[in-house]
Design an enzyme around this catalytic site. Structure first.
Site, short mmCIF file in Angstrom:
data_model
loop_
_atom_site.label_atom_id
_atom_site.label_comp_id
_atom_site.label_asym_id
_atom_site.label_seq_id
_atom_site.Cartn_x
_atom_site.Cartn_y
_atom_site.Cartn_z
N LYS A 195 0.83 -1.19 0.03
CA LYS A 195 -0.03 -0.11 -0.07
C LYS A 195 0.89 1.41 -0.06
CE LYS A 195 -3.51 2.31 2.70
NZ LYS A 195 -4.53 2.36 3.65
N LYS A 248 -2.38 -1.60 -3.86
CA LYS A 248 -2.99 -0.33 -3.79
C LYS A 248 -2.27 1.07 -3.77
CE LYS A 248 -6.14 1.88 -0.40
NZ LYS A 248 -6.38 1.95 1.18
#
Ligand code: PBG
Length: 322
Positions: A195, A248
């Site tokens: 992320k 992400k």
């Protein structure tokens, strides 16, 4: 070899031909639909920063979840907005916390639908960071202990998959141990493994009321420039007990998805985040592009890069179209 024996256009000559040789197709089975749930009753309030997204209360989110299930989307991902925040985010693991109640309502309304929960503190802390603060810094291990409590509370309420999104080191291990010790060995972990500290979360932070009140998330979320490090993050999460790993955001990180696909054999999820969603919506609203075509192209690209699971605010829209 070569022209004119090989004419690439032969395989593009009709719609049926293109279908026959198509390498990547979207399926409703791939999608996860994110939902925002806040304290209250009978709520369905439009979220200003995110087109067609709403704040629900636990009762109405169950109605929405039933609709999602009727579209054959296999899973929802829940984000909570608590009634009160404090410095450690204690509402996140309260037995009657807003997400815990939403899970129970959804399980009654749509028992076949998978419930995934975002496990993080940023929406629950008064300072908006994803962990507890000690001496002006985010304390890693103290945060992991709290995250394990949150994941356990979600599992107790009936969550099928818990999804830690905080980027503390070791959180997957803490969560896996807490689940094992409390006999929730079948609850899966989908870790936000790679992320990045991205500007594309902007619209979401308005929606989740989770923007940090000082500083930024760069001491825990990944530096956008790094790819080797993303592979290490993913490998560590798998070793600690993650069942599904996530990259992400998705669209600006297709290279990371592609590399992860080549290297790891567990399911890979990609989060088509709020900024990606609103970039497309805003361009469409301005009359600059065809929203449906651009949506399908964007999601197909994410799948082509190697994602098995697509988390997107477009999920309902796509399900109606494919
Ligand atoms: C919580 C969390 C965020 C998102 C998902 N979980 C925000 C953040 O890390 O600041 C972003 C999702 C989106 O932008 O759609 N940590």
């Amino acid at each position: 070899m070569g022209f004119p024996k090989n004419r690439m256009r032969r395989l593009r000559s009709s719609a049926a031909m293109r279908r026959l040789v198509r390498e990547t197709s979207l399926s409703v089975d791939d999608f996860v639909y994110p939902l925002f749930v806040r304290e209250g009753e009978g709520l369905k309030e439009p979220i200003k920063s995110m087109t067609d997204c709403f704040h629900f209360s636990p009762d109405t989110v169950a109605v929405e979840a039933a609709e999602v299930a009727s579209l054959r989307i296999p899973a929802v991902l829940l984000f909570g907005l608590p009634g009160k925040k404090d410095d450690i985010g204690s509402e996140a693991w309260a037995e009657n916390g807003v997400v815990q109640r939403a899970i129970r309502e959804i399980k009654k309304a749509a028992p076949q639908l998978l419930v995934i929960t975002d496990v993080c503190l940023c929406g629950y802390t008064d300072h908006g960071h994803c962990g507890v603060i000690k001496d002006g810094k985010i304390d890693n291990d103290a945060t992991c202990e709290l995250l394990a409590k949150v994941a356990l509370a979600h599992a107790q309420a009936g969550a099928d998959i818990v999804a830690p999104s905080d980027m503390m080191d070791g959180r997957v291990k803490y969560i896996r141990e807490a689940l094992e010790e409390n006999d929730f060995k079948d609850v899966a972990i989908m870790s936000y493994a790679a992320k990045f500290a991205s500007a594309f979360y902007g619209p979401f932070r308005d929606a989740a009321e989770s923007a940090p009140s000082f500083g930024d998330r760069k001491s825990y979320q990944m530096d956008v420039s790094n790819s080797d490090q993303a592979m290490r993050e993913i490998a560590l999460d798998i070793a600690e007990g993650a069942d599904i790993v996530m990259v992400k955001p998705a669209l600006p990180y297709l290279d990371i998805i592609c590399r992860a696909r080549q290297r790891f054999d567990c399911p890979i999820a990609a989060y088509n985040v709020s900024g990606e969603y609103m970039m497309l919506n805003s361009a469409a609203d301005a009359g600059l592009l065809d929203k449906q075509a651009a949506m399908l192209e964007m999601l197909t690209a994410i799948k082509r890069a190697g994602a098995d699971i697509l988390i997107t605010y477009f999920a309902k829209d796509v399900a109606k179209r494919i």
